[in-house]
Enzyme design. Structure first.
Site, PDB file in Angstrom:
ATOM      1  N   LYS A 185      54.832 -79.369 -51.905  1.00 17.00           N
ATOM      2  CA  LYS A 185      56.131 -79.884 -51.387  1.00 17.00           C
ATOM      3  C   LYS A 185      56.472 -80.950 -50.848  1.00 17.00           C
ATOM      4  CE  LYS A 185      58.441 -77.292 -48.152  1.00 17.00           C
ATOM      5  NZ  LYS A 185      59.047 -76.114 -47.559  1.00 17.00           N
ATOM      6  N   SER A 215      65.878 -70.874 -45.739  1.00 14.77           N
ATOM      7  CA  SER A 215      67.070 -71.409 -44.675  1.00 14.77           C
ATOM      8  C   SER A 215      68.094 -71.959 -45.611  1.00 14.77           C
ATOM      9  CB  SER A 215      66.477 -72.310 -43.572  1.00 14.77           C
ATOM     10  OG  SER A 215      67.187 -72.795 -42.930  1.00 14.77           O
ATOM     11  N   GLY A 218      66.799 -74.959 -50.240  1.00 19.16           N
ATOM     12  CA  GLY A 218      66.435 -76.407 -50.904  1.00 19.16           C
ATOM     13  C   GLY A 218      65.090 -76.070 -51.525  1.00 19.16           C
TER      14      GLY A 218
END
Ligand code: R5P
Length: 282
Positions: A185, A215, A218
């Site tokens: 990531k 959260s 994304g």
């Protein structure tokens, strides 16, 4: 040893009390017109030992926790075990820039005032517990509960969205008896990330992505898109702490075949209870 909860974690506290064979008392809480919180435990007295279950997120729950602890002391509680299912401020675990507050340390220092034993669940970085200034702090993992939940879903591959979560993915895969790996990531902004594939081929597979926190969504959104592009048959997403900020759940449902969280934070998909794991440690 009774279980006491405030307004943040009633479902987990009730479940925990059942597992421990005791009762759950919910403190009465209300807000004054200026939004300050009022707390009262409507009991004559409490046993010397009590378990309090309350999140430190959002900020209002942190204040509520401090007041519940004080009210419990006032009714005779001498040994307080505090279970913080979702530990707010855990991700600010260092001073990334000069002049910043070391938030995780601040929270732990203040929690120690009226906590004798502290249990947290799947902290982003469990080693922050070294800042709890008393012995008896432990982070409990939800990976067994998560693995058991997906036991009959024919999962072929468990993936962590980044290297930091790879141990978590390995533990879930161990419960399921399947392969595991991690994606790579790169964060572009608070809500945007770029995901690169894992070593293992996802084509035609049912993949379970495991993260500690969702959260903005994304991370999972980008990971799921990448896995679908690579030919994954189904993508399930699971997290311990489902914050689901700003419509994240709806967004994830457009790409994931299933999105689930544990009940450390109560939301419409918090179907996995961590009560058994917490009960074992208590
Ligand atoms: C970060 O390293 C955490 O493990 C999560 O991946 C992150 O907090 C998820 O955030 P979001 O859902 O906003 O991508």
């Amino acid at each position: 040893m009774k279980v006491l909860c405030g307004s943040s974690s009633k479902s987990l506290a009730t479940d925990l009390a059942n597992k421990l064979g005791t009762v759950c008392i919910q403190a009465t809480t209300k807000r004054f017109p200026d939004s300050e919180v009022y707390v009262r435990i409507e009991e004559e007295s409490l046993d010397k030992e009590i378990v309090i279950v309350q999140n430190t997120y959002p900020d209002s729950n942190l204040v509520e926790l401090f007041l519940i602890q004080d009210a419990a002391r006032g009714l005779g509680a001498e040994k307080i075990t505090t279970v913080v299912p979702y530990f707010g401020y855990g991700r600010q675990d260092r001073r990334f820039q000069a002049g910043e507050a070391l938030s995780a340390q601040v929270m732990l220092k203040h929690l120690a005032v009226d906590t004798d034993r502290l249990f947290t669940i799947d902290l982003h970085k469990p080693d922050i517990l070294r800042w709890f200034t008393k012995p008896g702090a432990k982070d409990i993992t939800a990976t067994t509960a998560i693995g058991n939940f997906f036991a009959h879903n024919d999962v072929d591959l468990v993936l962590a969205p980044d290297k930091g979560a790879s141990q978590r993915a390995a533990e879930v895969a161990h419960v399921l008896g399947c392969a595991n790996d991690h994606l790579t990531k790169t964060r572009l902004s608070g809500s945007e990330v770029v995901i690169q594939p894992s070593r293992l081929d996802a084509r035609g597979k049912t993949v379970l992505i495991v993260d500690d926190i969702i959260s903005t969504g994304g991370t999972i959104f980008a990971a799921t898109n990448e896995l679908k592009r690579l030919g994954a048959k189904k993508v399930f997403a699971v997290c311990t702490h489902g914050l689901f900020i700003g419509g994240a759940l709806d967004k994830l449902r457009t790409v994931c075949d299933r999105v689930i969280s544990t009940n450390t934070l109560e939301n419409e998909v918090s179907e996995i209870s961590v009560a058994e794991e917490v009960a074992k440690v208590i």
